[in-house]
Design a protein around this motif. Structure first.
Motif, PDB file in Angstrom:
ATOM      1  N   GLU A  26      -6.384 -25.846  22.612  1.00 50.90           N
ATOM      2  CA  GLU A  26      -5.718 -26.939  21.921  1.00 50.90           C
ATOM      3  C   GLU A  26      -4.208 -26.745  21.925  1.00 50.90           C
ATOM      4  N   ARG A  27      -3.781 -25.521  21.669  1.00 50.03           N
ATOM      5  CA  ARG A  27      -2.347 -25.248  21.606  1.00 50.03           C
ATOM      6  C   ARG A  27      -1.685 -25.430  22.973  1.00 50.03           C
ATOM      7  N   ALA A  28      -2.430 -25.160  24.034  1.00 49.20           N
ATOM      8  CA  ALA A  28      -1.858 -25.273  25.378  1.00 49.20           C
ATOM      9  C   ALA A  28      -1.409 -26.700  25.684  1.00 49.20           C
ATOM     10  N   ALA A  29      -2.003 -27.680  24.994  1.00 47.80           N
ATOM     11  CA  ALA A  29      -1.640 -29.082  25.236  1.00 47.80           C
ATOM     12  C   ALA A  29      -0.416 -29.519  24.434  1.00 47.80           C
ATOM     13  N   GLY A  30       0.079 -28.680  23.535  1.00 39.95           N
ATOM     14  CA  GLY A  30       1.238 -29.018  22.725  1.00 39.95           C
ATOM     15  C   GLY A  30       1.166 -28.361  21.365  1.00 39.95           C
ATOM     16  N   TYR A  31       2.337 -28.013  20.809  1.00 42.35           N
ATOM     17  CA  TYR A  31       2.359 -27.312  19.531  1.00 42.35           C
ATOM     18  C   TYR A  31       3.675 -27.572  18.813  1.00 42.35           C
ATOM     19  N   GLU A  57       3.423 -35.200  16.496  1.00 40.19           N
ATOM     20  CA  GLU A  57       4.114 -35.810  17.638  1.00 40.19           C
ATOM     21  C   GLU A  57       5.025 -36.937  17.169  1.00 40.19           C
ATOM     22  N   THR A  82       5.662 -28.809  24.578  1.00 38.88           N
ATOM     23  CA  THR A  82       4.657 -28.219  25.468  1.00 38.88           C
ATOM     24  C   THR A  82       5.225 -27.041  26.227  1.00 38.88           C
TER      25      THR A  82
END
Length: 455
Positions: free
Chosen positions: A382-387, A446, A453
């Motif tokens: 999940e974090r790999a898609a944005g944090y 967001e 990202t």
């Protein structure tokens, strides 16, 4: 005519099935609480003559052995599965009669991949293949994960999974209904199900195992595998040994003194209420696992295996439902339980603990002017898609052993929607940290301009 009834186990993302004709039926991959299955058969007016397992399960305790013994049904288990109880071993190509008058038969198809011994079962009416119980092989839009048995076997099983799915597609008509056990939120699925029902024809057009070559399929499958819940390590041995019958009788009642004693002893006291009311007031030291969330998955994942658990519920119905959910993953008997609210659970002179809730927009109003710690408890994928920029990342299932890694200061904890953040906030609150639970969807981060990202 035949019927197929679905036995939903939504909290674990699984399904069992009751299928039959006018007189007798087969049960496929039953949950541990078999009373639901027996009731379904009674509504249909059929006798359960067969109970079958597609594989030795990793994510829940099966009710198959108990159901077969209770009903006198023949218990079919893949022949290569190592189990400690008497059963009828099933091999590729074996056929059994489900209901003679209805012309229903069941044929075993070896489908290794999810496990080495995995077996699917084709339901045939007369000369027509009408449905296939695919267990953890062919799922809706995806396949069962191949990494739950032994790390050294993962790639081999992934390749076997590709071949097994293609065998099913080659042998069965396009209009054959596909009835998987996993894939509705289960961590046994390599991805989330796309839809609620499917057929061989639909999967032929869209499933990666049927549209990609084996090397591409395996590479993508292995790259996308997520963390495995820790309690899985206990499920397969329990199922192979032969689970005891489930006991859903009410646990011993706990008063405020008993709750305090169990907390002082280091036991887990779990508050099942909604995260909003928990944050507003709760017993200090209690942990919040919402009864309406994935309580079995996350509590079994986080609690030290075998540690006594006391449940706090707002009603007897909520308590009974949670007890049933937990029994499905081997947390059989709560040490004690209480219903009501903090007024009944606290001793004289004690006041409820609480912590604030907030949205990502509130967090944006605090940054960067104030020094707060932002804690992301989502999983790696999940974090790999944005944090959130500057956030500390500790997945929820590892948090209990990593509290010392969280920097000093007020902790704003978030996940993707709020449920896991509430669990994490309760862990932090119980540890004495100043915490704010971000109860918001990640799209709120967001919109607030908090995300990136970039590594």
């Amino acid at each position: 005519m035949f019927f197929v009834d679905t036995i939903e186990v939504t909290g674990l993302g699984n399904r069992g099935y009751l299928a039959g004709g006018t007189h007798t039926a087969v049960v496929v991959d039953p949950p541990r609480d078999i009373d639901r299955v027996v009731a379904a058969a009674a509504r249909r007016g059929v006798r359960i003559g067969l109970v079958v397992e597609t594989h030795v399960h990793n994510d829940y305790v099966t009710g198959g052995l108990h159901l077969a013994r209770l009903t006198g049904a023949d218990y079919l288990v893949p022949a290569d599965a190592r189990v400690s109880f008497a059963r009828t071993p099933v091999r590729d190509g074996d056929e059994v009669t489900v209901d003679e008058d209805a012309g229903l038969t069941l044929r075993a198809v070896a489908t290794p991949g999810h496990t080495p011994h995995h077996t699917a079962y084709v339901l045939r009416e007369g000369e027509t293949d009408v449905a296939v119980f695919t267990g953890g092989s062919l799922l809706i839009g995806t396949v069962g994960r191949p990494d739950l048995v032994e790390p050294r076997l993962t790639e081999r099983l992934a390749r076997a999974q590709h071949a097994s799915v293609r065998r099913l597609a080659a042998e069965l008509p396009d209009d054959t209904t596909v009835l998987p056990t996993h894939g509705f939120g289960s961590f046994c699925s390599s991805a989330q199900a796309d839809g609620d029902s499917t057929t061989i024809g639909k999967e032929r057009a869209s499933n990666d195992a049927l549209t990609r070559d084996v090397d591409t399929f395996v590479a993508d499958l292995l790259a996308g595998l997520d963390d495995v819940p820790s309690y899985y390590a206990h499920m397969a041995p329990v199922n192979a040994e032969g689970p005891a019958p489930v006991d859903l009788t009410p646990p011993a009642a706990a008063d405020a003194d008993e709750i305090a004693r169990r907390l002082a002893a280091g036991e887990w006291v779990v508050d099942l209420r909604n995260r909003v009311v928990f944050a507003e007031g709760h017993v200090s030291g209690a942990l919040n696992f919402e009864a309406d969330g994935k309580i079995a998955t996350y509590l079994a994942w986080l609690v030290p295996w075998g540690k006594p658990v006391t449940l706090l519920a707002e009603s007897p119905a909520q308590l009974a439902a949670a007890q049933r959910e937990l029994a499905r993953v081997g947390i059989d008997r709560p040490a004690a339980a209480a219903t009501g609210g903090p007024a009944q659970w606290l001793r004289d002179g004690e006041t409820p603990a609480s912590f604030p809730r907030a949205a990502f927009a509130d967090l944006a109003g605090r940054l960067p002017h104030e020094q707060v710690v932002v804690l992301d408890v989502r999983r790696d994928a999940e974090r790999a898609a944005g944090y959130v920029r500057g956030s500390v990342h500790i997945p929820l299932h590892t948090l209990r052993g990593r509290l010392a890694e969280i920097p000093d200061g007020q902790v704003w904890v978030h996940c993707a929607g709020g449920m896991r953040a509430a669990i994490a906030a309760s862990l932090l609150d119980a540890a004495g940290r100043d915490v704010v639970a971000v109860d918001d969807g990640f799209d709120g981060a967001e919109r607030a301009g908090l995300t990136t990202t970039h590594a």
